[in-house]
Design a protein around this motif. Structure first.
Motif, PDB file in Angstrom:
ATOM      1  N   THR A   1       0.848  -1.187   0.000  1.00  0.00           N
ATOM      2  CA  THR A   1       0.000   0.000   0.000  1.00  0.00           C
ATOM      3  C   THR A   1       0.882   1.235   0.000  1.00  0.00           C
ATOM      4  OG1 THR A   1      -1.706  -1.174   1.254  1.00  0.00           O
ATOM      5  CG2 THR A   1      -1.827   1.235   1.214  1.00  0.00           C
TER       6      THR A   1
ATOM      7  N   ARG B   1       1.073   5.398   0.170  1.00  0.00           N
ATOM      8  CA  ARG B   1       0.332   6.601   0.567  1.00  0.00           C
ATOM      9  C   ARG B   1       1.161   7.842   0.272  1.00  0.00           C
ATOM     10  NH1 ARG B   1      -1.146   2.780   4.409  1.00  0.00           N
ATOM     11  NH2 ARG B   1      -3.397   2.693   4.887  1.00  0.00           N
ATOM     12  N   ARG B   2       0.461   8.892  -0.114  1.00  0.00           N
ATOM     13  CA  ARG B   2       1.063  10.218  -0.256  1.00  0.00           C
ATOM     14  C   ARG B   2       0.339  11.157   0.694  1.00  0.00           C
ATOM     15  NH1 ARG B   2       0.715  11.283  -5.515  1.00  0.00           N
ATOM     16  NH2 ARG B   2       2.942  11.075  -6.024  1.00  0.00           N
TER      17      ARG B   2
ATOM     18  N   GLY C   1      -0.631  10.717   3.609  1.00  0.00           N
ATOM     19  CA  GLY C   1      -1.686  10.028   4.338  1.00  0.00           C
ATOM     20  C   GLY C   1      -2.784   9.427   3.483  1.00  0.00           C
ATOM     21  N   GLU C   2      -2.828   9.741   2.193  1.00  0.00           N
ATOM     22  CA  GLU C   2      -3.882   9.251   1.304  1.00  0.00           C
ATOM     23  C   GLU C   2      -3.346   8.104   0.442  1.00  0.00           C
ATOM     24  OE1 GLU C   2      -6.661  10.843  -2.429  1.00  0.00           O
ATOM     25  OE2 GLU C   2      -5.480  12.261  -1.220  1.00  0.00           O
ATOM     26  N   VAL C   3      -4.104   7.006   0.379  1.00  0.00           N
ATOM     27  CA  VAL C   3      -3.698   5.866  -0.432  1.00  0.00           C
ATOM     28  C   VAL C   3      -3.734   6.252  -1.912  1.00  0.00           C
ATOM     29  CG1 VAL C   3      -4.257   3.505  -1.126  1.00  0.00           C
ATOM     30  CG2 VAL C   3      -4.514   4.195   1.274  1.00  0.00           C
TER      31      VAL C   3
ATOM     32  N   THR D   1      -2.406   0.428  -4.572  1.00  0.00           N
ATOM     33  CA  THR D   1      -2.307  -0.858  -3.883  1.00  0.00           C
ATOM     34  C   THR D   1      -1.802  -1.867  -4.900  1.00  0.00           C
ATOM     35  OG1 THR D   1      -4.146  -0.284  -2.405  1.00  0.00           O
ATOM     36  CG2 THR D   1      -3.530  -2.601  -2.544  1.00  0.00           C
TER      37      THR D   1
END
Length: 417
Positions: free
Chosen positions: A254, A256-257, A259-261, A264
């Motif tokens: 997973t 994230r950038r 905090g946002e995915v 995947t």
């Protein structure tokens, strides 16, 4: 010295006229020094330990200033080098001697101002300058990484030109190493060994932070006949917070950038006997093409585990050869099983995307693997696997350093698959 209290001469002036001519002098004490707001030249009342005739002083020796005679005393001393640093010192209660208590800077020019008082209380002053000899051994610092833009996990490194073992000397060095971040962070240096320190914040660097690193060591006494030299400062910027977590149990990564995915990805990690290291790693670099051979990780040529393959889109996370890379030969196992020799493998398309998305300093974390935890030092940047309280124990400025983690031996540069 006679302990009988000195009786000061009472000096008075008689006003002879309302208008005083320009030639009229101010009142004088018994020694002939004018009792005015302008101090007299005290050159004859004091002596210095600094050499005369343009010779340079030994920075390992203290500066001493002494009052001459029983009727003069020193009231104040200020000694400042060309950079504005004050030299600490102590004046005896009787005002007869001042001695420096701080270390002189090597290769520096000092300006010393001495204030005195004679037996009648008249103020005197004397200013002199002197230079210290340059250091014969200079300790310099090379900061890393190179100037540029990095991920939120990038530690700052400081490589010393000479080993520093003594705890007091380490404290001198550490106090001189300055890390400034905008926005500000809580952080600490950690001594990896006698010649290397790492700095990291308590948490990851803030995205978009601007960092400057410098050493105020030039001329500073570090230890016995060892002084600091000039070191080149460093400036870094921090990009977005990119975190990639490879789950060896679910066989997915997973990404994230901030905090946002953002993706995947089905992956394969190390199989039994070659399990991928658990824990937090930091991207060390990116190599479009790497030739990976089993012999480089101790696999005998011709054995059932032997391999010799061209690998593309290889993102390095350990010096011993762990990568995130394209593994088109294992696409059928990606998202299903762990079949690699320790690397995180994915399809060529996903590897290309990952390669283009991350930069050095970004975080790659492996969880739920049967492998050991990533080494703190020596095989890349495992700094974040050490809890903050333990990290701080590696600082020479922390009183209790009993539980400081010992550094590991630097691993050989060898790729694994």
């Amino acid at each position: 010295m006679n302990d009988t209290p000195r009786i000061r001469t009472v000096v008075s002036c008689t006003l002879l006229a309302v208008t005083v001519s320009a030639g009229t002098t101010a009142c004088s004490g018994s020694k002939g020094h004018p009792l005015s707001t302008r101090p007299y030249d005290a050159a004859q009342q004091i002596s210095f330990s600094a050499p005369a005739d343009g010779r340079k002083a030994d920075p390992d020796k203290a500066l001493e200033i002494t009052a001459k005679g029983d009727e003069s005393r020193i009231t104040d001393v200020t000694a400042v080098d060309a950079t504005g640093h004050h030299l600490a010192g102590e004046l005896t209660a009787d005002g007869l001697r001042w001695r420096s208590t701080g270390s002189l800077t090597a290769g520096a020019r000092y300006t010393v101002k001495v204030a005195t008082e004679d037996g009648d209380g008249a103020p005197g002053t004397r200013t002199f300058t002197f230079e210290t000899t340059p250091a014969k051994r200079a300790l310099t610092v090379k900061f890393g990484p190179e100037a540029g833009k990095y991920g939120v996990g990038q530690p700052i490194t400081a490589d010393l030109s000479l080993p520093v073992k003594d705890k007091a000397a380490r404290a001198v060095v550490e106090r001189a190493l300055k890390v400034r971040s905008t926005p500000s962070v809580e952080g600490s240096w950690h001594w990896v060994d006698d010649e290397k320190l790492h700095f990291r914040p308590k948490e990851y660097w803030p995205a978009g932070a601007a960092i400057s690193v410098s050493a105020n060591l030039d001329g500073v006494k570090v230890g016995d006949k060892l002084y600091g030299g000039e070191s080149k400062p460093l400036k870094l910027t921090i990009g977005d917070r990119i975190e990639a977590v490879a789950d060896a149990g679910s066989h997915y990564m997973t990404v994230r950038r901030n905090g946002e995915v953002i993706n995947t990805i089905p992956v394969t990690t190390g199989k039994p006997g070659f399990s991928t290291r658990n824990g937090i790693k930091v991207v060390l670099g990116k190599e479009y093409f790497v030739r990976m051979r089993g012999t480089s990780v101790g696999i005998a040529a011709g054995s059932s585990e032997s391999y010799d393959l061209p690998v593309y889109y290889a993102t390095r996370v350990t010096w011993s050869g762990e990568y995130v890379h394209a593994a088109p030969w294992s696409v059928g196992s990606q998202g299903v099983a762990n079949v690699s020799h320790g690397c995180v493998g994915m399809s060529t398309g996903n590897a290309a995307w990952f390669f283009e998305t991350v930069r050095p300093g970004d975080i790659v974390k492996t969880v739920n693997s049967y492998g050991d935890t990533m080494d703190t030092f020596g095989n890349g940047f495992g700094d974040w696997n050490l809890p903050w309280d333990e990290w701080r124990q590696g600082s020479a400025l922390v009183a209790d350093a009993k539980n400081r983690t010992a550094p590991t031996e630097i691993a050989r540069l060898r790729p694994s698959l």
